[in-house]
Write a protein that holds these residues in place. Structure first.
Motif, PDB file in Angstrom:
ATOM      1  N   SER A 550      41.861  -2.900 -36.935  1.00  0.00           N
ATOM      2  CA  SER A 550      41.337  -2.137 -38.060  1.00  0.00           C
ATOM      3  C   SER A 550      42.172  -0.885 -38.307  1.00  0.00           C
ATOM      4  O   SER A 550      42.524  -0.577 -39.457  1.00  0.00           O
ATOM      5  CB  SER A 550      39.876  -1.755 -37.782  1.00  0.00           C
ATOM      6  OG  SER A 550      39.351  -1.003 -38.847  1.00  0.00           O
ATOM      7  N   HIS A 554      44.783  -0.405 -41.597  1.00  0.00           N
ATOM      8  CA  HIS A 554      44.577   0.690 -42.537  1.00  0.00           C
ATOM      9  C   HIS A 554      45.822   1.571 -42.614  1.00  0.00           C
ATOM     10  O   HIS A 554      46.206   2.038 -43.694  1.00  0.00           O
ATOM     11  CB  HIS A 554      43.371   1.512 -42.120  1.00  0.00           C
ATOM     12  CG  HIS A 554      43.070   2.637 -43.063  1.00  0.00           C
ATOM     13  ND1 HIS A 554      43.579   3.907 -42.887  1.00  0.00           N
ATOM     14  CD2 HIS A 554      42.334   2.683 -44.202  1.00  0.00           C
ATOM     15  CE1 HIS A 554      43.169   4.686 -43.870  1.00  0.00           C
ATOM     16  NE2 HIS A 554      42.396   3.979 -44.677  1.00  0.00           N
ATOM     17  N   VAL A 559      44.095  -1.067 -45.945  1.00  0.00           N
ATOM     18  CA  VAL A 559      42.864  -1.850 -46.001  1.00  0.00           C
ATOM     19  C   VAL A 559      41.994  -1.446 -44.824  1.00  0.00           C
ATOM     20  O   VAL A 559      42.480  -1.066 -43.760  1.00  0.00           O
ATOM     21  CB  VAL A 559      43.153  -3.366 -45.976  1.00  0.00           C
ATOM     22  CG1 VAL A 559      43.984  -3.754 -47.169  1.00  0.00           C
ATOM     23  CG2 VAL A 559      43.834  -3.769 -44.689  1.00  0.00           C
ATOM     24  N   CYS A 560      40.687  -1.540 -45.027  1.00  0.00           N
ATOM     25  CA  CYS A 560      39.729  -1.143 -43.996  1.00  0.00           C
ATOM     26  C   CYS A 560      39.014  -2.389 -43.495  1.00  0.00           C
ATOM     27  O   CYS A 560      38.177  -2.958 -44.197  1.00  0.00           O
ATOM     28  CB  CYS A 560      38.731  -0.130 -44.559  1.00  0.00           C
ATOM     29  SG  CYS A 560      37.496   0.418 -43.375  1.00  0.00           S
ATOM     30  N   LEU A 561      39.370  -2.839 -42.311  1.00  0.00           N
ATOM     31  CA  LEU A 561      38.727  -4.003 -41.698  1.00  0.00           C
ATOM     32  C   LEU A 561      37.380  -3.569 -41.138  1.00  0.00           C
ATOM     33  O   LEU A 561      37.309  -2.704 -40.255  1.00  0.00           O
ATOM     34  CB  LEU A 561      39.618  -4.563 -40.589  1.00  0.00           C
ATOM     35  CG  LEU A 561      39.081  -5.765 -39.801  1.00  0.00           C
ATOM     36  CD1 LEU A 561      38.915  -6.967 -40.718  1.00  0.00           C
ATOM     37  CD2 LEU A 561      40.009  -6.098 -38.637  1.00  0.00           C
ATOM     38  N   CYS A 588      38.025 -12.526 -41.615  1.00  0.00           N
ATOM     39  CA  CYS A 588      38.068 -11.070 -41.634  1.00  0.00           C
ATOM     40  C   CYS A 588      37.470 -10.553 -42.943  1.00  0.00           C
ATOM     41  O   CYS A 588      37.786 -11.070 -44.026  1.00  0.00           O
ATOM     42  CB  CYS A 588      39.501 -10.558 -41.489  1.00  0.00           C
ATOM     43  SG  CYS A 588      40.318 -11.096 -39.969  1.00  0.00           S
ATOM     44  N   TYR A 590      37.150  -7.105 -45.213  1.00  0.00           N
ATOM     45  CA  TYR A 590      37.839  -5.833 -45.353  1.00  0.00           C
ATOM     46  C   TYR A 590      37.534  -5.217 -46.709  1.00  0.00           C
ATOM     47  O   TYR A 590      37.122  -5.894 -47.660  1.00  0.00           O
ATOM     48  CB  TYR A 590      39.347  -6.005 -45.181  1.00  0.00           C
ATOM     49  CG  TYR A 590      40.000  -6.917 -46.204  1.00  0.00           C
ATOM     50  CD1 TYR A 590      40.589  -6.404 -47.350  1.00  0.00           C
ATOM     51  CD2 TYR A 590      40.025  -8.294 -46.030  1.00  0.00           C
ATOM     52  CE1 TYR A 590      41.187  -7.221 -48.291  1.00  0.00           C
ATOM     53  CE2 TYR A 590      40.614  -9.129 -46.961  1.00  0.00           C
ATOM     54  CZ  TYR A 590      41.194  -8.589 -48.085  1.00  0.00           C
ATOM     55  OH  TYR A 590      41.784  -9.417 -49.030  1.00  0.00           O
ATOM     56  N   ASN A 592      39.138  -3.075 -49.851  1.00  0.00           N
ATOM     57  CA  ASN A 592      40.424  -2.776 -50.462  1.00  0.00           C
ATOM     58  C   ASN A 592      40.262  -2.741 -51.974  1.00  0.00           C
ATOM     59  O   ASN A 592      39.237  -3.170 -52.528  1.00  0.00           O
ATOM     60  CB  ASN A 592      41.467  -3.819 -50.050  1.00  0.00           C
ATOM     61  CG  ASN A 592      42.884  -3.364 -50.359  1.00  0.00           C
ATOM     62  OD1 ASN A 592      43.135  -2.171 -50.485  1.00  0.00           O
ATOM     63  ND2 ASN A 592      43.791  -4.303 -50.516  1.00  0.00           N
ATOM     64  N   ASN A1123      37.159   4.307 -48.744  1.00  0.00           N
ATOM     65  CA  ASN A1123      38.451   3.907 -48.179  1.00  0.00           C
ATOM     66  C   ASN A1123      39.588   4.737 -48.781  1.00  0.00           C
ATOM     67  O   ASN A1123      40.491   4.207 -49.434  1.00  0.00           O
ATOM     68  CB  ASN A1123      38.692   2.413 -48.418  1.00  0.00           C
ATOM     69  CG  ASN A1123      39.935   1.903 -47.710  1.00  0.00           C
ATOM     70  OD1 ASN A1123      40.331   2.453 -46.683  1.00  0.00           O
ATOM     71  ND2 ASN A1123      40.563   0.878 -48.257  1.00  0.00           N
TER      72      ASN A1123
END
Length: 1172
Positions: A550, A554, A559-561, A588, A590, A592, A1123
């Motif tokens: 994560s 990022h 991107v935020c997992l 996954c 995420y 975005n 984000n």
């Protein structure tokens, strides 16, 4: 008593039907009575009636044969006309009359060509045969349908026409002289029309299907028109044998020209009989055709109202979804269409609306727009009728959305209608996916079979509860579940990282306000999913920990997992923690700007400066950052080496750093070890919280147990691990404003709560209110941070609800209303942290739709004026009414936001109200904004599960929860969001997903600002500098309000001081004086309100010491950054949204299972219960 068994002889051992027909001596010798069963009367007439009339299939064959005979007779007539020559006069010669050479005077009519025709012998034989068969069939059917009135059978028009056309041919058999007599056989076309109508009816009965009335009416109209034209053609042609001697084509030409009202005049009838026939036919046409057209128009209008049918061919070749609603409003329709068609792969779908009410004018106008008219089909009908479901082709639909009517007065009845619709659709089309919206949680278990269910009250109360501990959670969830189509300015996403210069033509990007640009840019983030092995974002992190993946995803891609799902498991895990190892088959999830499939990657090398080689730290965490250049379809992600920035910010500080800086941020480990897990801040805080209760708590008996609530107010609620009392509280102690034998407190102040209150103002204590309490009492909330909850109810709660809440600590209720100031003061509004105003069910329906929120808005405005420091969270029925929250008529800043909202609405934005300050700050919420959650589930089937996990409605073992942390002065050394991300991942395993930021407004934007300092009036020459400093101060690190102290002194002193001062700069100073006088007037008004509140508090015996009448927040604004980019600077008092891992997943030796009941936990030591 008679023995029945001895009297009834036994049946013969071999009983056969043949014995009844042939006879059996043994059977006949018995005394039994032979009974013969049959379905119809056993007569010859009844058997014929069964064959010719009652039986659908045989009757259909008979009528088809009759229809063919009539067409054959008309065809034979045309053949006779084509072969006939009117000059021969065959009929006259056979009667020894010289007709062909007869001389007649002008004006006299020669009747012989009209009476006699030339009919060859073979043709005569065929016509006689057809006539005999037709007459026999007519007489037979008349006999079978005879019901006692012979004249009713004889005087029927079809019977008379049959006699006219058939009997003369039969007479010519016995009198050959009349063989060439003219017989109007062309009238059989009307009998053919009658047979066709009967045949269609029998066809519908035979195949057990009913065609629409429109089809039957169109068929009747066409057949009537053809019969009129054919009759006129044949009649004119025959009568003109004695006149112009027209051919069939000439007669056709004349009839078409005449009936079309053109009338060229080149072909006209010559003799009066043909003229009379034309007059008669025109009169018949003027009577018959308008009636037919009127019926057709009526059916067409009715069909337009009902919507007709959805084509079976289109249903098999095109994809469509069905929307079932009880009443269709324009707002609901546009929300659905905008959200549904926001996805590119749904552009070719059709939407079939099935609604029992007639389409209103607004909906009709919208559906006539070419954009929607080609894709949206409105059908008026009920989902409870199989015929209407068949019209909508529900069995071929890709999905069915069933929405409840939230504006109904009786919401339970609305849920019952929704349940019946869901059952009907499931019964009719069991394979059609169902997306159901329900209002009350107690009705949810009736539709557990649906694929996706959204319970309105569950989501609403859970979201309002989280708003109290995580500010603006409602705004965060609303922005995440809305589909962005480029209106929220992804063009400039993370532009600061690469210096990309883009032309901004998106939402809020033309605004001079920096917060609007940042807020609008980050609001375009959504939740997406991808398989790990197919992902460019996450493929390289296979075999590494979740927090490592994560953080670095990022840092590298922006991107935020937030979660994963194993291939063999349906449960989604939000932030499973550093112990979770990523697998290639994982899905996954995420956050975005856009999904990875719409992204293009390109590697770029930037020119480095010479001093970059001198950087002291080149560890693995110094990775390239990203920039996103988003458009409507594709996002280009430039992977650039920006080591100069990341290296500087992430470099380890020197040991001898000044001021004793905190230790540097540790790197995020690829695979977490046990030592890092045991030093987790969360666990240490919680263990300390649980293991070391204070003396006051022990003496007061406030040690709480952790377990599952033993009683749920409704079926279907998800069990949640909560803070509970060892023993339930008596119902009398739950009443806040009335003392009992256990305590004598009669107001909230007397209880002496350490934490501020959370007050919920609702009309009734519905079962959904239970979901407000559970998130605030969840096991992962530190018990010393639990806020007392006061339910301010208009109506007393029932016993079932009290049974559910009596196990929770510090939960009280009070009967009262927010209309009453005394009730507000008793429930502790003066020292409450949050006031939640729930929309009342009794006011949700109004004659004017948007007036449903009128009472709530005015009451909240009164609260805002009386208690300006109170944080009020309001629920509205209509999102458009949020512009009236905290309304200030002369506020220039609010007027500017109103203009911005109008512009965004003109651009077609789905969230035009997103820049309104109450919505951006999370102080207003409408449940209709969550309708898009159900619509978006059609494309993202995981969105409801993720939202329920974020809100705490579902608790999956190993899944994290949503919480928040506040940035203090001690945390500002972290500086950027990327370093905060690394700090959290390396220490506690938390995943940040956004920032809630509060800033000060510019002084020049609002006339309502009263923060003018004394120094400004003492030295007017520094006015310009102070204003510029304050204008720049709004984006600085310290956004404290100390630079703008409020006027707290007496108004008369200020007035005397201002009156003695002469302005040095006439124009500007005069304007400031006028503004100051207005502010003083407003302050006087506020003092008057304060005196009113204090007097009421004294009257009720309450101490007014805690009431601060001047502390308001009108000069601040708050907004959310979802984000944000890694280099976003952190500011003081920023609140960071975190997804914290489940603490129970770190328990080394599991004691009682999480599935243990509450009874296994109550009474044990707290440390043994939590095992933390």
């Amino acid at each position: 008593m008679v023995d029945l068994d001895s009297e009834v002889p036994p049946l013969p051992p071999r009983y056969r039907f043949r014995d009844l027909l042939l006879g059996d001596q043994g059977w006949q010798s018995d005394d039994r009575v032979q009974v013969e069963f049959y379905m119809n009367e056993n007569t010859f007439k009844e058997r014929l009636k069964l064959f010719f009339i009652k039986n659908q299939r045989s009757s259909l064959r008979i009528r088809l044969f009759n229809f063919s005979l009539k067409l054959l007779s008309c065809f034979l007539y045309i053949v006779r006309v084509l072969l006939d020559d009117p000059t021969q006069g065959l009929g006259c010669k056979e009667l020894n009359r010289s007709c062909s050479n007869q001389n007649y005077t002008p004006g006299a009519i020669d009747w012989s060509p009209i009476i006699w025709v030339n009919r060859s012998l073979p043709l005569w034989g065929l016509q006689v045969s057809v006539a005999v068969i037709s007459l026999f069939e007519t007489l037979l059917l008349s006999y079978l349908s005879y019901k006692g009135n012979i004249w009713e059978q004889i005087l029927r028009i079809p019977f008379l026409l049959e006699i006219i056309n058939a009997v003369p041919f039969i007479i010519t058999i016995f009198w050959p002289v009349l063989r060439n007599l003219f017989i109007p056989v062309f009238l059989n076309c009307w009998l053919a029309k009658h047979a066709l109508e009967n045949m269609i009816n029998d066809l519908h009965r035979a195949i057990q299907r009913t065609q629409s009335a429109m089809f039957n009416q169109v068929l009747i109209l066409i057949s009537t028109l053809l019969c009129l034209i054919f009759t006129c053609i044949c009649g004119i042609q025959h009568l003109e044998r004695a006149g112009n001697r027209l051919t069939l084509f000439d007669s056709l030409y004349f009839c078409i020209v005449t009936f079309s009202t053109v009338g060229f005049g080149d072909v006209t009838p010559k003799i009066w009989p043909s003229k009379l026939l034309v007059v008669i036919m025109i009169c018949v046409a003027l009577v018959v055709l308008p009636i037919q057209f009127e019926q057709l128009a009526y059916l067409w209008m009715e069909r337009q109202k009902s919507g007709g049918n959805y084509s079976r061919y289109r249903a098999q070749t095109e994809k469509h979804v069905v929307l079932c609603v009880s009443s269709l409003k324009i707002d609901l329709l546009m929300d659905f269409l905008n959200e549904f068609y926001a996805h590119p792969r749904l552009q070719d779908y059709y939407v079939v609306i099935l609604c029992p009410t007639e389409m209103d004018a607004q909906v009709r106008r919208v559906l006539q727009i070419p954009m929607w008219s080609q894709r949206v089909i409105y059908l008026q009908g009920s989902a409870l009728k199989d015929q209407d479901l068949l019209r909508a082709k529900m069995d071929n639909a890709e999905a069915c959305f069933i929405l409840s009517s939230r504006c109904e007065v009786d919401r339970t009845a609305a849920d019952h209608q929704t349940i019946l619709r869901a059952w009907a659709v499931k019964d009719f089309a069991p394979n059609c996916p169902l997306y159901v919206q329900i209002l009350k949680p107690e009705n949810k278990f009736h539709i557990k079979f649906a694929d996706h269910v959204v319970c309105e009250e569950e989501f609403k109360y859970a979201m309002l509860a989280l708003n109290c501990i995580c500010p603006a959670t409602s705004t965060l969830i609303t922005l995440l579940v809305h589909t962005s189509r480029g209106h929220t300015a992804p063009w400039e996403a993370f532009r600061q990282l690469t210096g990309t210069k883009q032309t901004l033509n998106r939402e809020s990007q033309q605004s001079p306000e920096q917060w609007q640009k940042m807020y609008g840019r980050c609001s375009g983030n959504e939740v997406y999913h991808i398989n790990l092995e197919e992902s460019t974002f996450f493929a390289e992190y296979e075999g590494k920990s979740f927090t490592y993946a994560s953080f670095h995803a990022h840092k590298k891609f922006g991107v935020c997992l937030i979660g994963v799902r194993k291939e063999d498991n349906k449960n989604i895990l939000l932030n499973p923690g550093p112990r979770y190892i990523m697998s290639s088959t994982d899905i996954c999830f995420y956050i975005n700007i856009t999904k990875e499939e719409n992204s293009a990657f390109k590697k770029q090398e930037k020119h480095r400066k010479n001093h970059e080689s001198k950087l002291s730290y080149h560890g693995a965490s110094r990775l390239p950052v990203h920039s996103i250049i988003a458009s409507m379809g594709t996002v280009a992600i430039d992977l650039q080496d920006t080591g100069c920035r990341s290296g500087a910010t992430l470099a380890l500080p020197a040991e001898g750093g000044k001021e004793g800086r905190r230790p540097s941020i540790a790197p995020v480990l690829e695979v977490a070890d046990s030592s890092s897990l045991h030093t987790c801040d969360l666990l240490s805080d919680q263990s300390e919280d649980e293991t070391t209760p204070s003396d006051d708590e022990v003496s007061a008996g406030l040690e709480y147990a952790k377990g599952y609530p033993p009683y749920s107010p409704y079926i279907g609620s998800s069990p949640t691990f909560c803070h509970l009392l060892h023993e339930k509280v008596p119902f009398c102690c739950l009443r806040l404003d009335k003392g009992c034998q256990h305590n004598y407190y009669e107001d909230a102040k007397a209880y002496g709560f350490k934490n501020k209150l959370i007050i919920v103002a609702a009309e009734t204590a519905g079962n959904g209110l239970y979901n407000f309490i559970v998130p605030l009492r969840a096991y992962y909330r530190p018990k010393k941070e639990l806020n007392p909850i006061v339910l301010l109810l208009d109506n007393p709660p029932d016993m079932h609800f009290l049974d559910a809440i009596c196990w929770f600590p510090m939960v009280y209720y009070m009967v009262g209303s927010i209309d009453n100031l005394d009730d507000l003061l008793r429930c502790g509004v003066t020292f409450a942290a949050n006031m939640v105003v729930v929309d009342k069910e009794s006011t949700m329906s109004a004659e004017e739709d948007y007036m449903a929120d009128a009472k709530t808005i005015v009451n909240v405005q009164t609260l805002f004026r009386l208690f300006s420091s109170l944080s009020i969270i309001t629920e509205l029925t209509h999102p458009a009414n949020m512009r009236f929250m905290q309304f200030r008529a002369k506020d220039c800043y609010s007027l500017a936001l109103s203009k911005l909202e109008k512009k965004e609405r003109e651009k077609g934005s789905n969230l035009a109200f997103m820049f309104r300050l109450p919505f951006a700050a999370g102080r207003v919420f409408s449940i209709s904004m969550l309708d898009t959650l159900l619509y978006q589930s059609f494309v993202k089937d995981y969105m409801i599960s993720i939202t329920r996990l974020l809100l705490g409605l579902d608790t999956t073992p190993g899944s994290g929860f949503l919480c928040s942390m506040k940035i203090t002065e001690e945390d500002l050394w972290i500086r950027t969001y990327a370093r905060l991300y690394q700090k959290l991942c390396s220490s506690t395993g938390d995943i940040p997903i956004g920032v809630y930021r509060t800033e000060s407004q510019k002084l020049t934007t609002s006339e309502s600002q009263i923060s003018i300092s004394v120094e400004e009036w003492e030295d007017t020459k520094d006015t310009k500098e102070q204003l510029s400093c304050r204008g720049n101060h709004r984006n600085s690190t310290s956004s404290d309000q100390s630079d703008h102290p409020l006027l707290r002194r007496k108004s008369m002193q200020w007035a005397r001081r201002l009156s003695r001062r002469a302005p040095r700069h006439s124009a500007k100073t005069a304007e400031k004086i006028n503004q100051q006088r207005m502010n003083l007037y407003r302050r006087s008004e506020r003092q008057e309100l304060a005196e009113l509140v204090k007097n009421r508090m004294k009257h009720l015996g309450l101490s007014p010491a805690g009431y601060d009448e001047m502390n308001d927040h009108q000069n601040t604004l708050s907004y959310i950054l979802i984000n944000p980019s890694p280099d976003t600077r952190l500011e003081l008092n920023d609140i960071v949204y975190l997804i914290r891992p489940d603490p129970l997943t770190y328990v080394p030796n599991a004691g009682p299972s999480r599935k243990d009941s509450f009874c296994n936990t109550v009474g044990q030591d707290t440390r043994e219960e939590t095992q933390l």
